[in-house]
Motif scaffolding. Structure first.
Motif, PDB file in Angstrom:
ATOM      1  N   SER A 257      42.757  38.278  42.256  1.00  0.00           N
ATOM      2  CA  SER A 257      41.577  37.772  41.390  1.00  0.00           C
ATOM      3  C   SER A 257      41.020  38.619  41.117  1.00  0.00           C
ATOM      4  O   SER A 257      40.500  38.455  39.272  1.00  0.00           O
ATOM      5  N   PHE A 258      40.204  39.522  41.311  1.00  0.00           N
ATOM      6  CA  PHE A 258      39.493  40.690  40.607  1.00  0.00           C
ATOM      7  C   PHE A 258      40.213  40.922  39.158  1.00  0.00           C
ATOM      8  O   PHE A 258      39.848  41.169  38.384  1.00  0.00           O
ATOM      9  N   CYS A 259      41.563  41.079  39.649  1.00  0.00           N
ATOM     10  CA  CYS A 259      42.206  41.454  38.468  1.00  0.00           C
ATOM     11  C   CYS A 259      43.032  41.305  37.182  1.00  0.00           C
ATOM     12  O   CYS A 259      43.372  40.555  36.121  1.00  0.00           O
ATOM     13  N   GLY A 260      42.756  39.990  37.952  1.00  0.00           N
ATOM     14  CA  GLY A 260      43.097  38.807  37.074  1.00  0.00           C
ATOM     15  C   GLY A 260      42.063  38.193  36.070  1.00  0.00           C
ATOM     16  O   GLY A 260      42.089  37.872  35.258  1.00  0.00           O
ATOM     17  N   LEU A 261      40.588  38.489  36.758  1.00  0.00           N
ATOM     18  CA  LEU A 261      39.774  38.322  35.874  1.00  0.00           C
ATOM     19  C   LEU A 261      39.458  39.509  34.739  1.00  0.00           C
ATOM     20  O   LEU A 261      38.876  39.132  33.625  1.00  0.00           O
TER      21      LEU A 261
END
Length: 433
Positions: A409-413
Motif C-alpha cells: 500500500s505504501f508503494c501504491g501511495l
C-alpha cells in the motif's frame, strides 16, 4: 433566507445520498462478517468440527468479494455513461434487497443443502451491487465539493462506512440481548430484516438528488462511450495505484473487527465485550474520518494517508496482544485507538486521493475497477487469517501478512502521488508527494 436554505439543502443532499449507500454497504459488510464469525457456521455449515464450520461460513463471506469486479465493470460504466445517480439507485436497491432476504432464509436444518446455496447466491448479489456502490458514493460527494474541500466532503461519504459498522454491531448486540438463548434460532435474523428501512430511505433521497456538477459538464460534451475499455487501455497504472493504495485500509479494518472476533471467540473472550468494543471504536472512527478528511485538505492527503499506513503497521501486533488479555478495558482501548485513529486516518483521506487518479469521463469506471480488484484479495483474508490462527495457535502469521500488505500500500501511495500530478482535479492538496 429561502435561497440560503435551498443552497444549503443542495449541498447536504448529495452528501446524504453518498453516505447512506456506504452505510448500507458496510452495514451488510460487517453484519455478514459478525454472523459468519458467530452464527452462520452452525446454522448454514453444520460440520462436526466447529473450526471447519466457521471456515465454511467465511468461504461464503469471500464469495461476495469475488463478484465485486463484475459489479464494478457494469456499474462503473453505467456511472460514466448515464450518471452517478443512476448507478447509486440500482446498487442500493440490489444490495438492500439481498440483505433483507438473508434474514428470511431457512437454515441447513430446515432446507438442507439449499440453505447454504441460497446464502451464497444472495452474497454474490450483494457483492455485485457493492462493486459499483462505493465508487459512485465517493464521486457524489467529491464531485460536488467546493474548491479545496474535496477531502472534507469525501470524508463525509466515508463516514457512511462508520455508520454501517455502528448500526450493524449495535443492532447485533441489541438483538442478541433481546433474543437470549433464541439468538441462533431467530434473533440473528432481525438485523438483516431491519435493513429494509435504510434501503427505502436511501432510495427516496437518491431519487431527489441530481447528478454531480463535474459529470454534468462532461455529459454535455459527449463523454466516453466505452469508459471501462478506455480505463483498461489508457489508465492501467491508475487502476494499479488505486487497488494497492486501499489494500492496507480494507485489510486493517477486517483484522481489527471480523478476524479479531474469531480470535477472541477462539480464546473464549466474552463476545459481548468484543461486540461492544467494535461499536464504541467505530463510533470514534466515524467522527474522526471527517477530522482527518479536513486535515488532508490542510496538510496534504499523501501525508495523512502515509502516516495512517505506518501507524496501522506498528499497531497491529499490540492490538492482537490486547485482545488476548481478555481484559475488557484493555480490549476497549485497543479497539478505539486502532479503529478510531489509525483506520480513520486512512479511510477519511481516501476519497481525495482516489478522485485525482482519473479524469471525470472515466472516473467511476476507474475507481470501481480498482476497488473491485482489491476486494477480491481482501475477501479471503478472514478465511486465511482464521485458518492460520486455528492451525498454528498464534497470530504471528497474520501479522506478517499485514506487514506485507502495508508495504504494498505504501508503494501504491507513491504511485498515486505520481498520477495525481497528471490527473489532479485542482482541489486536492498534494503536499510531499
Amino acid at each position: 433566507m429561502e435561497r440560503g436554505l435551498l443552497r444549503h439543502f443542495k449541498v447536504i443532499l448529495p452528501i446524504l445520498a453518498s453516505s447512506i449507500g456506504n452505510a448500507l454497504q458496510f452495514y451488510d459488510f460487517f453484519l455478514y462478517g459478525l454472523a459468519s464469525a458467530l452464527v452462520f457456521g452452525p446454522s448454514f455449515f453444520p460440520l462436526s468440527n466447529p473450526i471447519l464450520s466457521t471456515s465454511g461460513a467465511f468461504v461464503g463471506y469471500a464469495v461476495g468479494f469475488v463478484s465485486r469486479p463484475l459489479g464494478g465493470i457494469v456499474f462503473g460504466s453505467v456511472g460514466d455513461r448515464y450518471g452517478r445517480k443512476t448507478t447509486l439507485t440500482w446498487t442500493l436497491s440490489l444490495m438492500g434487497g439481498a440483505t433483507f432476504l438473508i434474514g428470511l432464509l431457512p437454515t441447513y436444518q430446515q432446507a438442507g443443502i439449499i440453505a447454504p446455496i441460497a446464502l451464497i447466491t444472495l452474497r454474490l448479489i450483494q457483492g455485485f451491487a457493492a462493486g459499483g456502490e462505493w465508487s459512485g458514493g465517493i464521486l457524489m460527494a467529491t464531485e460536488n465539493a467546493p474548491p479545496k474541500q474535496q477531502g472534507f466532503y469525501g470524508a463525509w461519504s466515508q463516514a457512511g462506512v462508520g455508520v454501517g459498522f455502528i448500526l450493524s454491531s449495535g443492532l447485533f448486540f441489541l438483538f442478541r440481548a433481546i433474543s437470549g438463548d433464541q439468538f441462533l434460532t431467530w434473533g440473528w435474523r432481525l438485523p438483516f430484516l431491519v435493513s429494509i428501512v435504510v434501503v427505502v430511505l436511501g432510495v427516496v433521497i437518491r431519487l431527489k438528488v441530481g447528478d454531480t456538477a463535474e459529470f454534468a459538464r462532461v455529459a454535455e460534451k459527449n463523454g466516453v462511450q466505452t469508459p471501462m475499455t478506455e480505463v483498461i487501455r489508457s489508465y492501467k497504472t491508475s487502476v494499479l495505484a488505486a487497488s494497492t493504495l486501499i489494500l492496507s485500509e480494507m485489510i486493517y479494518v477486517l483484522m481489527t473487527t471480523t478476524v479479531s472476533l474469531s480470535y477472541g471467540a477462539w480464546l473464549h473472550v466474552n463476545e459481548s465485550i468484543l461486540i461492544a468494543s467494535v461499536f464504541v471504536s467505530m463510533t470514534a472512527d466515524t467522527v474522526m474520518m471527517v477530522v482527518f478528511g479536513r486535515l488532508a485538505d490542510l496538510l496534504g492527503a499523501p501525508v495523512v494517508y502515509g502516516l495512517g499506513i505506518l501507524c496501522s503497521a506498528i499497531s497491529i501486533y499490540p492490538f492482537f496482544m490486547s485482545v488476548g488479555t481478555g481484559n475488557p478495558y484493555v480490549i476497549m482501548a485497543a479497539f478505539v485507538i486502532t479503529n478510531g485513529i489509525f483506520h480513520a486516518g486512512m479511510i477519511g483521506t481516501q476519497p481525495g486521493l482516489l478522485t485525482a487518479l482519473f479524469p471525470v469521463q472515466v472516473r467511476s469506471s476507474g475507481l470501481a475497477l480498482g476497488q473491485s480488484i482489491a476486494s477480491v484479495i481482501v475477501g479471503f483474508i478472514p478465511l486465511i487469517s482464521t485458518t492460520i490462527l486455528y492451525r498454528t495457535g498464534s497470530f504471528n502469521g497474520v501479522i506478517v501478512i499485514f506487514y506485507a500488505v502495508s508495504i504494498i500500500s505504501f508503494c501504491g501511495l507513491v504511485l498515486t502521488c505520481r498520477k495525481m500530478s497528471t490527473f489532479s482535479v485542482g482541489t486536492v492538496k498534494q503536499t510531499s508527494c
